[in-house]
Design a protein around this motif. Sequence first.
Motif, PDB file in Angstrom:
ATOM      1  N   GLY A 405       0.794  -1.220   0.000  1.00  0.00           N
ATOM      2  CA  GLY A 405       0.000   0.000   0.000  1.00  0.00           C
ATOM      3  C   GLY A 405       0.821   1.262   0.000  1.00  0.00           C
ATOM      4  N   GLY A 406       2.047   1.200  -0.566  1.00  0.00           N
ATOM      5  CA  GLY A 406       2.861   2.399  -0.719  1.00  0.00           C
ATOM      6  C   GLY A 406       4.055   2.493   0.203  1.00  0.00           C
ATOM      7  N   VAL A 407       4.185   1.539   1.154  1.00  0.00           N
ATOM      8  CA  VAL A 407       5.272   1.597   2.133  1.00  0.00           C
ATOM      9  C   VAL A 407       6.227   0.413   1.920  1.00  0.00           C
ATOM     10  CG1 VAL A 407       5.881   1.625   4.586  1.00  0.00           C
ATOM     11  CG2 VAL A 407       3.750   2.693   3.813  1.00  0.00           C
ATOM     12  N   PRO A 408       7.464   0.683   1.497  1.00  0.00           N
ATOM     13  CA  PRO A 408       8.417  -0.427   1.318  1.00  0.00           C
ATOM     14  C   PRO A 408       8.910  -0.958   2.660  1.00  0.00           C
ATOM     15  CG  PRO A 408       9.461   1.675   0.765  1.00  0.00           C
ATOM     16  CD  PRO A 408       8.036   1.979   1.091  1.00  0.00           C
ATOM     17  N   VAL A 409       9.338  -2.221   2.659  1.00  0.00           N
ATOM     18  CA  VAL A 409       9.861  -2.852   3.866  1.00  0.00           C
ATOM     19  C   VAL A 409      11.254  -3.395   3.567  1.00  0.00           C
ATOM     20  CG1 VAL A 409       8.753  -5.065   3.343  1.00  0.00           C
ATOM     21  CG2 VAL A 409       9.424  -4.556   5.693  1.00  0.00           C
ATOM     22  N   LYS A 410      12.146  -3.281   4.522  1.00  0.00           N
ATOM     23  CA  LYS A 410      13.522  -3.745   4.345  1.00  0.00           C
ATOM     24  C   LYS A 410      13.563  -5.266   4.249  1.00  0.00           C
ATOM     25  CE  LYS A 410      18.152  -3.549   6.383  1.00  0.00           C
ATOM     26  NZ  LYS A 410      18.976  -3.079   7.524  1.00  0.00           N
ATOM     27  N   THR A 429      11.844  -8.340  13.266  1.00  0.00           N
ATOM     28  CA  THR A 429      10.581  -7.612  13.188  1.00  0.00           C
ATOM     29  C   THR A 429      10.660  -6.711  11.957  1.00  0.00           C
ATOM     30  OG1 THR A 429      11.462  -5.869  14.635  1.00  0.00           O
ATOM     31  CG2 THR A 429      10.161  -7.615  15.667  1.00  0.00           C
ATOM     32  N   PRO A 430       9.576  -6.564  11.218  1.00  0.00           N
ATOM     33  CA  PRO A 430       9.612  -5.784   9.973  1.00  0.00           C
ATOM     34  C   PRO A 430      10.094  -4.360  10.203  1.00  0.00           C
ATOM     35  CG  PRO A 430       7.568  -7.031  10.143  1.00  0.00           C
ATOM     36  CD  PRO A 430       8.250  -7.158  11.472  1.00  0.00           C
ATOM     37  N   GLN A 431      10.952  -3.891   9.303  1.00  0.00           N
ATOM     38  CA  GLN A 431      11.450  -2.508   9.351  1.00  0.00           C
ATOM     39  C   GLN A 431      10.890  -1.758   8.148  1.00  0.00           C
ATOM     40  OE1 GLN A 431      15.694  -2.042  10.120  1.00  0.00           O
ATOM     41  NE2 GLN A 431      15.793  -4.127  10.935  1.00  0.00           N
ATOM     42  N   TYR A 432       9.844  -0.997   8.383  1.00  0.00           N
ATOM     43  CA  TYR A 432       9.183  -0.271   7.308  1.00  0.00           C
ATOM     44  C   TYR A 432       9.894   1.047   7.028  1.00  0.00           C
ATOM     45  CZ  TYR A 432       5.555  -3.720   8.040  1.00  0.00           C
ATOM     46  OH  TYR A 432       4.883  -4.916   8.165  1.00  0.00           O
ATOM     47  N   LYS A 433       9.982   1.383   5.753  1.00  0.00           N
ATOM     48  CA  LYS A 433      10.635   2.617   5.332  1.00  0.00           C
ATOM     49  C   LYS A 433       9.596   3.727   5.170  1.00  0.00           C
ATOM     50  CE  LYS A 433      14.340   0.109   2.989  1.00  0.00           C
ATOM     51  NZ  LYS A 433      15.471   0.747   3.683  1.00  0.00           N
ATOM     52  N   ASP A 434      10.044   4.901   4.783  1.00  0.00           N
ATOM     53  CA  ASP A 434       9.121   6.015   4.581  1.00  0.00           C
ATOM     54  C   ASP A 434       8.185   5.722   3.412  1.00  0.00           C
ATOM     55  OD1 ASP A 434      10.353   7.393   6.632  1.00  0.00           O
ATOM     56  OD2 ASP A 434      11.703   8.487   5.285  1.00  0.00           O
ATOM     57  N   ARG A 435       6.960   6.195   3.531  1.00  0.00           N
ATOM     58  CA  ARG A 435       5.973   5.992   2.467  1.00  0.00           C
ATOM     59  C   ARG A 435       6.464   6.609   1.160  1.00  0.00           C
ATOM     60  NH1 ARG A 435       0.803   4.662   1.753  1.00  0.00           N
ATOM     61  NH2 ARG A 435       0.500   4.269   3.996  1.00  0.00           N
ATOM     62  N   VAL A 436       6.318   5.870   0.078  1.00  0.00           N
ATOM     63  CA  VAL A 436       6.718   6.336  -1.254  1.00  0.00           C
ATOM     64  C   VAL A 436       5.493   6.655  -2.100  1.00  0.00           C
ATOM     65  CG1 VAL A 436       7.996   5.762  -3.347  1.00  0.00           C
ATOM     66  CG2 VAL A 436       8.831   4.967  -1.136  1.00  0.00           C
ATOM     67  N   PHE A 437       4.471   5.784  -2.027  1.00  0.00           N
ATOM     68  CA  PHE A 437       3.228   5.974  -2.792  1.00  0.00           C
ATOM     69  C   PHE A 437       2.046   6.067  -1.832  1.00  0.00           C
ATOM     70  CE2 PHE A 437       5.401   3.083  -6.099  1.00  0.00           C
ATOM     71  CZ  PHE A 437       5.979   4.157  -6.746  1.00  0.00           C
ATOM     72  N   SER A 438       0.993   6.703  -2.300  1.00  0.00           N
ATOM     73  CA  SER A 438      -0.260   6.649  -1.553  1.00  0.00           C
ATOM     74  C   SER A 438      -0.862   5.263  -1.715  1.00  0.00           C
ATOM     75  CB  SER A 438      -1.237   7.702  -2.081  1.00  0.00           C
ATOM     76  OG  SER A 438      -1.657   7.351  -3.404  1.00  0.00           O
ATOM     77  N   LYS A 439      -1.784   4.915  -0.836  1.00  0.00           N
ATOM     78  CA  LYS A 439      -2.469   3.614  -0.933  1.00  0.00           C
ATOM     79  C   LYS A 439      -3.200   3.514  -2.270  1.00  0.00           C
ATOM     80  CE  LYS A 439      -4.337  -0.212   0.908  1.00  0.00           C
ATOM     81  NZ  LYS A 439      -5.330  -0.632  -0.061  1.00  0.00           N
ATOM     82  N   ALA A 440      -3.785   4.590  -2.720  1.00  0.00           N
ATOM     83  CA  ALA A 440      -4.523   4.584  -3.984  1.00  0.00           C
ATOM     84  C   ALA A 440      -3.584   4.296  -5.157  1.00  0.00           C
ATOM     85  CB  ALA A 440      -5.240   5.917  -4.186  1.00  0.00           C
ATOM     86  N   THR A 441      -2.385   4.868  -5.118  1.00  0.00           N
ATOM     87  CA  THR A 441      -1.425   4.639  -6.199  1.00  0.00           C
ATOM     88  C   THR A 441      -0.992   3.180  -6.226  1.00  0.00           C
ATOM     89  OG1 THR A 441      -0.573   6.897  -6.150  1.00  0.00           O
ATOM     90  CG2 THR A 441       0.881   5.210  -7.051  1.00  0.00           C
TER      91      THR A 441
END
Length: 621
Positions: A405-410, A429-441
């Motif tokens: 949904g727009g958020v990459p994970v390491k 434990t998952p390490q999520y990065k900064d959001r790149v896309f909106s959920k809609a995208t």
Amino acid sequence: MNSFFKKTNVIIFTVACSLIVIAILIKYFILAIQPVPQKAKNIPVIERGAIVDRTGFALAISTNFYRIGINSKDIKNKEEFCKIMAPVLETTETELYEKINKKRDYIVLRKKASQSEYEEIRAVALENNLIFVNYEKLPGRIYPNDNLACHLIGFMGDEGTGWAGIEFSQQDILYPPVDPALETPEQGKNIYLSIEANLQYKLEQIAYETMKNTQAESMMMIAADSNTGEILSYISLPSVDLNEYGSAQEFEKINRPIINAYEPGSVFKIFTLGILYDMHAINQNDSFLCDGGYEHRLSSGETIRIKCLEHHGWLTPRDALKYSCNDVFGQISDRIGEEDFIDKIRQLGFGTKTGIELSGETDGVLNSPDSRKWSARSKPTIAIGQELTVSALQMVQAATAIANGGVPVKLTVIHKITNKDGTVFYEHTPQYKDRVFSKATADYVLSCMETTAKSGTGSRANIGDVAIGVKTGTAQMADKVKGGYSDTDFISSCISIFPVDNPQIILYIVVEKAKGETYGGRIVAPVIAEAADTIIDYMGMSRGGASSLEHNGIISIPNTKEVIIGKELPDFTGLSKKDLLPLTEQSNIKLNINGSGWVTSQNPEPGTSVTENMIIELFLE
């Protein structure tokens, strides 16, 4: 005699003796007041940790090997020595004689003998009073599954140091350096990889068959959990038998997913589409005319041209991805500035290492608009997956942004790490990065990928009863001799995300230098379908209208009887490697496992009295 005992001689003799006595007394006094030297401490014994899959299935087990040698000068009768030792060394008398007759003092008779081989050779040597044969104990590894996940596991050399893979990158975890401040040395920790051996094996069989059918030079296949970033399968071909690593060819040892940097081709269009859509540079209803090629005239009069394989006519962005239209993707790249485009690509992780727990990772190449290598054609060329290089791991990590949904994970290849006593030292434990896309995208790009699987270039990846999103690619490889692009060498690839309605898996396959057919949609998309089918069935995912809806895909297997070693050795026959794993943790015995499968024989025999530090050798088939 009377003349000797003159007064002068007696005085001189007495003085000399007195000086000697005084010197001895002074030396004694000095030694007496010095502190008693401490006895040298024994070198602490550190046991290297095991490498296992996420379920605890053994992938790398510690054992001992022996280097057996002689000083050639100690051999009195070389012919007799060869007659005695040739059979047990599994060589001929002539070959052995030639070896020991060389002009070298020290001769290695066996570079790496197993425990049973060592015992047999030593027994023969002692029986024939060949006490000059010496034996050097070496730390070693047994890789029970030979080639399985070989580039991920890596290899440990004869001196106890990792040379590749996890064995190298996690050396200090597996075998901690000695800390003089600790009275009891820290022992090696066990690493649980994120892969599962059974799934890895099934996907490797598909990969080997693909290599055979396409006559490709090499291949990569990565399957990852899109929610956690854990790699579920890590395949790089050609592979190498880890038990014969030293004799392998260099091209077999290359860890391609981490090292290789290549132009991704049209698979990269999913990220171009996401970037343009997320920045509102395009919308779903926009229409672009494909007339066979993209053209852009510069103010200088120069014209940039990019060829398209077809004259597609009017296309929406969804259709452009469906047919992989170079012309339209060149046109939509004109709607975004160079800096904004590159910044967004970097946010997806391209141009930098993923930071996965393996060494030698490539950054790839992503030029900036202010670089001397940047030109007027760079932006539209990058938009279609050329003029940048990526790694397979970067592609998978970037795809998590679409699946999540727009958020990459390491990404990671380590599920957890335990101490020798089994307590958990680290758990992923998952390490999520900064959001790149909106959920809609992210949802829009994924739906376009589903269209590509249903009726576009990726239709051969469609598996029918599970919604899957795909994108194929075919990229010319650089000609390192003549420069430019090769007319014969291609990278054929396909990426997939499934199930579309609840993304869980990212599967990415790259085939390099296939012979004959090279289009990714024709030779890689069918492999995606087969591998995805295997993953879905193995993980017990729901399948629309299939029998798996009535069964969760999990078969309950009764627990095997716990193996307990008491005063006498039990019968290990019929036990699997997984059953034997708890025994590797026991400090009072040494377990050597040879082969894979189930135990067929053992040494010593069942019923033998157990002694401290007993060496038990098990043979599996």
